[in-house]
Design an enzyme around this catalytic site. Structure first.
Site, PDB file in Angstrom:
ATOM      1  N   GLU A   1      -7.575   2.347   2.787  1.00  0.00           N
ATOM      2  CA  GLU A   1      -7.365   2.043   1.352  1.00  0.00           C
ATOM      3  C   GLU A   1      -8.195   0.830   0.951  1.00  0.00           C
ATOM      4  O   GLU A   1      -8.506  -0.015   1.783  1.00  0.00           O
ATOM      5  CB  GLU A   1      -5.878   1.821   1.072  1.00  0.00           C
ATOM      6  CG  GLU A   1      -5.210   0.715   1.910  1.00  0.00           C
ATOM      7  CD  GLU A   1      -5.535  -0.676   1.465  1.00  0.00           C
ATOM      8  OE1 GLU A   1      -5.836  -0.852   0.278  1.00  0.00           O
ATOM      9  OE2 GLU A   1      -5.491  -1.597   2.300  1.00  0.00           O
TER      10      GLU A   1
ATOM     11  N   CYS B   1      -5.804  -9.724   2.783  1.00  0.00           N
ATOM     12  CA  CYS B   1      -6.809  -8.852   3.411  1.00  0.00           C
ATOM     13  C   CYS B   1      -8.041  -9.587   3.933  1.00  0.00           C
ATOM     14  O   CYS B   1      -8.334  -9.521   5.131  1.00  0.00           O
ATOM     15  CB  CYS B   1      -7.249  -7.775   2.432  1.00  0.00           C
ATOM     16  SG  CYS B   1      -5.955  -6.575   2.164  1.00  0.00           S
TER      17      CYS B   1
ATOM     18  N   GLU C   1      -4.727  -6.044  -5.016  1.00  0.00           N
ATOM     19  CA  GLU C   1      -3.435  -6.428  -5.558  1.00  0.00           C
ATOM     20  C   GLU C   1      -3.630  -6.797  -7.023  1.00  0.00           C
ATOM     21  O   GLU C   1      -4.673  -7.315  -7.412  1.00  0.00           O
ATOM     22  CB  GLU C   1      -2.854  -7.623  -4.782  1.00  0.00           C
ATOM     23  CG  GLU C   1      -2.462  -7.234  -3.379  1.00  0.00           C
ATOM     24  CD  GLU C   1      -1.752  -8.344  -2.620  1.00  0.00           C
ATOM     25  OE1 GLU C   1      -1.096  -9.188  -3.245  1.00  0.00           O
ATOM     26  OE2 GLU C   1      -1.867  -8.347  -1.393  1.00  0.00           O
TER      27      GLU C   1
ATOM     28  N   VAL D   1       0.846  -1.210   0.000  1.00  0.00           N
ATOM     29  CA  VAL D   1       0.000   0.000   0.000  1.00  0.00           C
ATOM     30  C   VAL D   1       0.877   1.255   0.000  1.00  0.00           C
ATOM     31  O   VAL D   1       0.677   2.178  -0.798  1.00  0.00           O
ATOM     32  CB  VAL D   1      -0.940   0.020   1.235  1.00  0.00           C
ATOM     33  CG1 VAL D   1      -1.688   1.343   1.329  1.00  0.00           C
ATOM     34  CG2 VAL D   1      -1.931  -1.130   1.163  1.00  0.00           C
TER      35      VAL D   1
ATOM     36  N   LYS E   1      15.211  -3.320   2.199  1.00  0.00           N
ATOM     37  CA  LYS E   1      14.113  -2.919   1.304  1.00  0.00           C
ATOM     38  C   LYS E   1      14.362  -1.505   0.758  1.00  0.00           C
ATOM     39  O   LYS E   1      14.215  -1.252  -0.439  1.00  0.00           O
ATOM     40  CB  LYS E   1      12.787  -2.956   2.088  1.00  0.00           C
ATOM     41  CG  LYS E   1      11.574  -2.760   1.212  1.00  0.00           C
ATOM     42  CD  LYS E   1      10.319  -2.550   2.020  1.00  0.00           C
ATOM     43  CE  LYS E   1       9.675  -3.849   2.424  1.00  0.00           C
ATOM     44  NZ  LYS E   1       8.393  -3.624   3.128  1.00  0.00           N
TER      45      LYS E   1
END
Ligand code: UDX
Length: 426
Positions: free
Chosen positions: A146, A257, A150, A11, A35
């Site tokens: 949000e 999710c 995906e 996100v 990362k």
């Protein structure tokens, strides 16, 4: 505008990239040094269509850093996009959010608007307000959940069906601020209180998961009555009160999710003594769907022991490499109980190390299929749409096709002498 995005996951990274493309300057923060180093070299740690191209185009407007202070100092608003995974009891783990807020206590010296995008249990933003030890005039907290899918995250960020803003009663600044941030994105705005926005996110995912479990349960009824579930989905989907989306029967929903958010909601309901039988049933249907269709396979093959079974697809849906809660993993777990010889092919996802010694993952589709007794389609990747059935028949040892996403043409497959098992497709 200078903005800070805390958490460079799926996100946070999509948000950072899209906001940068709208002309803002983004400080994208993550405490994972590796990362951030990869992102500084434009390497995205997951597969998401269009994201890399957009990142490269907007790169001059994004600074990736592990330094939260720098991002906060230079930005008027901060988006919180850190993960809220499930704890063993199903509740959402908001430790990462607490640790960001602890740091903010020591960093913020002038007014900042803190916008919660992570999915958090109802009441979290109110609680965080009271946990900040800063003077009230130094911060405003808002909720702006949000709804990205995906595989379509960039499109969804530019084309939201709604933008939810949860604010405190005296907050007059956050709505115009967010409208300015999202300036060229056309979207209806729904303004509610902080907890309302948090609950809207859960309600949205709960309802979508409910539609999927409803149609999957109905597919079981169709199986018995010699009726195609697709006809049912098409017909009821034409009723505008129902709508056609999310009525695709299959092996069930997966991903990061739906399973997590429904479990969290269940845990919230239990803690608050709220009886939620629908919520329980939605998860129950989803948890038993794979077993239901493996039992159909067992009726045909009788003993699955040592039989080569090939699973097509590993990611929880196409166009992503995310395997979290993928039904392919449930299939593997179920087939392992029968001691099958499990083989797998996916165009981009890889098995987790814990499965690598017990399942054979192939880089060649042909090798995965060779001498197989049965093919099970778990992920409806477009590349599986136009398989050459005549060739496959000659490569396989058996003749059973389980179409776990109702993706294929049943009569075409049957015309090559295969036995076809679909979901609600007798
Ligand atoms: C979902 C929500 O759609 C998104 O709004 C939220 O913010 C995050 O969770 P995502 O998990 O990316 O997005 O996937 P989605 O496209 O919603 O699919 C979820 C699962 O449901 C997949 O496993 C998919 O295969 C399954 N599904 C979806 C069905 O089985 N049938 C359908 O009709 C639709």
């Amino acid at each position: 505008m200078n903005l800070c995005v805390v958490g460079a996951g799926y996100v946070g990274l999509t948000l950072s990239t899209v906001l940068a493309s709208l002309g803002h300057f983004i400080y994208c923060i993550d405490k994972d040094f590796h990362k951030i180093t990869a992102l500084q070299n434009n390497e995205i740690p997951f597969f998401e269509p269009d994201l890399e191209d957009l990142l490269i185009k907007s790169r001059k407007n994004i600074k990736f850093t592990t330094n939260l202070s720098v991002g906060v100092e230079h930005s008027s608003a901060l988006f919180i996009t850190v993960g809220t995974p499930s704890l063993p009891d199903g509740s959402a783990d908001i430790t990462a959010i607490h640790s960001v807020f602890n740091e903010l206590n020591t960093i913020i010296t002038e007014h900042k608007t803190i916008i919660m995008k992570s999915t958090v249990p109802p009441g979290t933003c109110e609680e965080l307000k009271s946990k900040l030890t800063l003077p009230n005039e130094l911060f405003t907290i808002a909720s702006n959940p949000e709804f990205l899918r995906e595989g379509h995250a960039v499109f969804d960020m530019y084309n939201p069906d709604k933008t939810i803003i949860g604010i405190s009663s005296k907050d007059k600044t956050t709505v115009p601020l967010l409208q300015q941030i999202y300036h060229s994105i056309k979207t209806p705005y729904i303004i509610t209180n902080l907890t309302g926005a948090e609950l809207i996110k859960y309600a949205n995912n709960y309802f979508l998961a409910t539609k999927i479990s409803f149609i999957n349960e109905f597919a079981r009824i169709c199986d018995t009555f010699d009726v195609e579930i697709k006809d049912i989905s098409k017909a009821i989907g034409l009723d505008p009160r129902i709508g056609k989306e999310f009525l695709q029967a299959g092996l069930g929903y997966g991903g990061s999710c739906f399973p997590k958010d429904l479990k969290a909601l269940q845990s919230i309901s239990i803690k608050n003594n709220i009886d939620t039988p629908i919520l329980h049933s939605v998860q129950e249907v989803n948890a038993t769907q794979v077993k239901f269709y493996i039992n159909k396979l067992k009726n045909l093959l009788i003993d699955l022991k040592d039989k080569k079974i090939t699973i097509l697809g590993l990611s929880f849906k196409p166009n992503t490499d995310d395997i979290r809660n993928s039904k392919s993993l449930s299939l593997i777990d179920e087939l392992l109980l029968s001691q099958s010889n499990i083989h797998l092919y996916d165009p981009i996802s890889n098995l987790p190390s814990s499965y690598q010694s017990i399942v054979t993952q192939h880089t060649s589709l042909e090798k995965a299929i060779e001498n197989s007794e049965c093919l099970i389609l778990s992920t409806d990747w477009q590349m599986f749409k136009s398989l050459k059935w005549e060739k496959i028949k000659s490569q396989m040892n058996g003749n059973i096709i389980v179409d776990g996403r109702n993706f294929w043409n049943k009569s075409l497959i049957e015309s090559y002498g295969f036995t076809y098992i679909g979901v609600g497709r007798p």
